[in-house]
Design an enzyme around this catalytic site. Structure first.
Site, PDB file in Angstrom:
ATOM      1  N   ASP A   1       0.846  -1.200   0.000  1.00  0.00           N
ATOM      2  CA  ASP A   1       0.000   0.000   0.000  1.00  0.00           C
ATOM      3  C   ASP A   1       0.885   1.256   0.000  1.00  0.00           C
ATOM      4  OD1 ASP A   1       0.829  -0.166   2.622  1.00  0.00           O
ATOM      5  OD2 ASP A   1      -1.171   0.018   3.516  1.00  0.00           O
ATOM      6  N   SER A   2       2.211   1.046   0.022  1.00  0.00           N
ATOM      7  CA  SER A   2       3.143   2.154  -0.233  1.00  0.00           C
ATOM      8  C   SER A   2       2.891   2.750  -1.614  1.00  0.00           C
ATOM      9  CB  SER A   2       4.596   1.673  -0.121  1.00  0.00           C
ATOM     10  OG  SER A   2       4.793   0.500  -0.882  1.00  0.00           O
TER      11      SER A   2
ATOM     12  N   ASP B   1      -0.991  -6.182  -0.217  1.00  0.00           N
ATOM     13  CA  ASP B   1      -1.301  -5.512   1.043  1.00  0.00           C
ATOM     14  C   ASP B   1      -2.799  -5.287   1.195  1.00  0.00           C
ATOM     15  OD1 ASP B   1       0.555  -4.911   2.985  1.00  0.00           O
ATOM     16  OD2 ASP B   1       1.325  -3.142   1.946  1.00  0.00           O
TER      17      ASP B   1
ATOM     18  N   LYS C   1      -1.104  -9.376   2.998  1.00  0.00           N
ATOM     19  CA  LYS C   1      -0.364  -8.884   4.164  1.00  0.00           C
ATOM     20  C   LYS C   1      -1.229  -7.872   4.907  1.00  0.00           C
ATOM     21  CE  LYS C   1       3.264  -5.843   3.888  1.00  0.00           C
ATOM     22  NZ  LYS C   1       2.734  -4.703   4.673  1.00  0.00           N
TER      23      LYS C   1
ATOM     24  N   GLU D   1      -1.311  -5.330   8.738  1.00  0.00           N
ATOM     25  CA  GLU D   1      -0.489  -4.751   9.800  1.00  0.00           C
ATOM     26  C   GLU D   1      -1.105  -4.984  11.176  1.00  0.00           C
ATOM     27  OE1 GLU D   1       0.311  -0.621   8.943  1.00  0.00           O
ATOM     28  OE2 GLU D   1       1.020  -1.072   6.920  1.00  0.00           O
TER      29      GLU D   1
ATOM     30  N   GLU E   1       9.320  -4.106  10.660  1.00  0.00           N
ATOM     31  CA  GLU E   1       9.707  -2.798  10.117  1.00  0.00           C
ATOM     32  C   GLU E   1      10.151  -1.848  11.224  1.00  0.00           C
ATOM     33  OE1 GLU E   1       7.060  -1.004   7.275  1.00  0.00           O
ATOM     34  OE2 GLU E   1       8.200   0.868   7.260  1.00  0.00           O
TER      35      GLU E   1
HETATM   36  O1  KIV Z   1       3.519  -1.041   1.706  1.00  0.00           O
HETATM   37  C1  KIV Z   1       4.659  -1.500   1.660  1.00  0.00           C
HETATM   38  O2  KIV Z   1       5.386  -1.326   0.682  1.00  0.00           O
HETATM   39  C2  KIV Z   1       5.143  -2.273   2.800  1.00  0.00           C
HETATM   40  C3  KIV Z   1       6.585  -2.625   2.848  1.00  0.00           C
HETATM   41  C4  KIV Z   1       7.458  -1.463   2.822  1.00  0.00           C
HETATM   42  C5  KIV Z   1       6.898  -3.579   3.923  1.00  0.00           C
HETATM   43  O3  KIV Z   1       4.387  -2.585   3.654  1.00  0.00           O
END
Ligand code: KIV
Length: 270
Positions: free
Chosen positions: A50-51, A89, A119, A121, A188
């Site tokens: 989600d970056s 994510d 993934k 959090e 992280e």
């Molecule tokens: O969103 C993302 O890119 C991430 C990584 C940096 C671990 O969660």
């Protein structure tokens, strides 16, 4: 460039890599061309992070990213990848409300996005959610420590686990997500010693970002390592190329040639 075809990486391979002491290389991708290049290069795991909200959409943080956006980017990545494990994510608000919504959204990233794992959090606070998603046979990668979706609670992007109480909480988080059935955990922004302790204790692989050398693997954001995102460069990023410079040069040359009439030449004309 010689490319050795290999079979698709699975979560079982990640487990074997940990057992054999082989480091796991992970990068983020958000579109077809980047994902294709890193897949051909032999990356083990591609994370559709989600970056994307920060490095592609230009937001200040990841909170505005939606399920539809994550599904779109995951689909573009999955379309080009044949070897890496694709992890998508779950964006903010896609798994925090209730278990049924979390399961549906995880399922969407697999069914519509084409990912092989999701993934999310959190630690102890999301253990039940991880258990619910894993129960429908969707592998879950957990993410603890500096969790960007918690930016407002953390008061910014700050290293976590420096004080003893925080370190103990992170150990509890790591145990909770592993017990809940996560197939791996991203660590992280935590001290390297703490990451090492978690890595030794857990049987599932740990993937570090700003967590030192002691993790079972490493993940970085592709835009950061290629020098494509200048607005923010954390200490843990190593820059492997200056792609911004290359793009800028190409665009400067194009503008100059259009202005001075050198482009298009006869070879570009009919
Ligand atoms: O969103 C993302 O890119 C991430 C990584 C940096 C671990 O969660």
């Amino acid at each position: 460039m010689s490319e050795t075809p290999k079979k698709r990486t699975t979560i079982l391979d990640l487990q074997s890599m940990k057992s054999n002491g082989e480091k796991i290389a992970v990068l983020t991708a958000y579109d077809y061309p980047f994902a294709r290049i890193m897949d051909l290069a032999g990356i083990d795991v591609i994370l559709v992070g989600d970056s994307v909200g920060s490095v592609v959409a230009g937001y200040d943080n990841t909170l505005p990213v939606t399920m539809d956006e994550m599904t779109y980017h995951t689909r573009a990545v999955a379309r080009s990848v044949t070897q890496a494990l694709v992890v998508a994510d779950m964006p903010f608000l896609s798994y925090q409300i209730d278990l049924s919504e979390a399961r549906r959204n995880a399922g969407r990233l697999i069914k519509e996005g084409g990912a092989q794992a999701v993934k999310l959090e959190g630690g102890v606070n999301v253990a039940e959610t991880i258990r619910a998603i894993v129960a429908m046979d969707v592998p879950v990668v957990a993410h603890i420590g500096l969790t960007p979706q918690s930016i407002h609670r953390m008061g910014g992007f700050r290293v976590q686990g420096r004080q003893e109480a925080q370190a103990n909480q992170l150990l509890a988080d790591a145990r909770a997500v592993a017990d809940a059935g996560a197939c791996a955990v991203v660590l992280e922004g935590i001290p390297a010693d703490l990451a090492g302790k978690i890595t030794t204790e857990l049987t599932i692989p740990t993937i570090g970002i700003g967590a030192g050398i002691n993790c079972d693997g490493q993940v970085l954001v592709i835009h950061d390592i290629l020098g494509l995102c200048e607005k923010y460069s954390p200490k843990f990023v190593k820059r492997y190329a200056d792609v911004s410079g290359t793009i800028r040069q190409g665009i400067d040359d194009y503008i100059r040639e259009v202005k001075d009439g050198t482009f298009p030449g006869p070879e570009h004309s009919f």
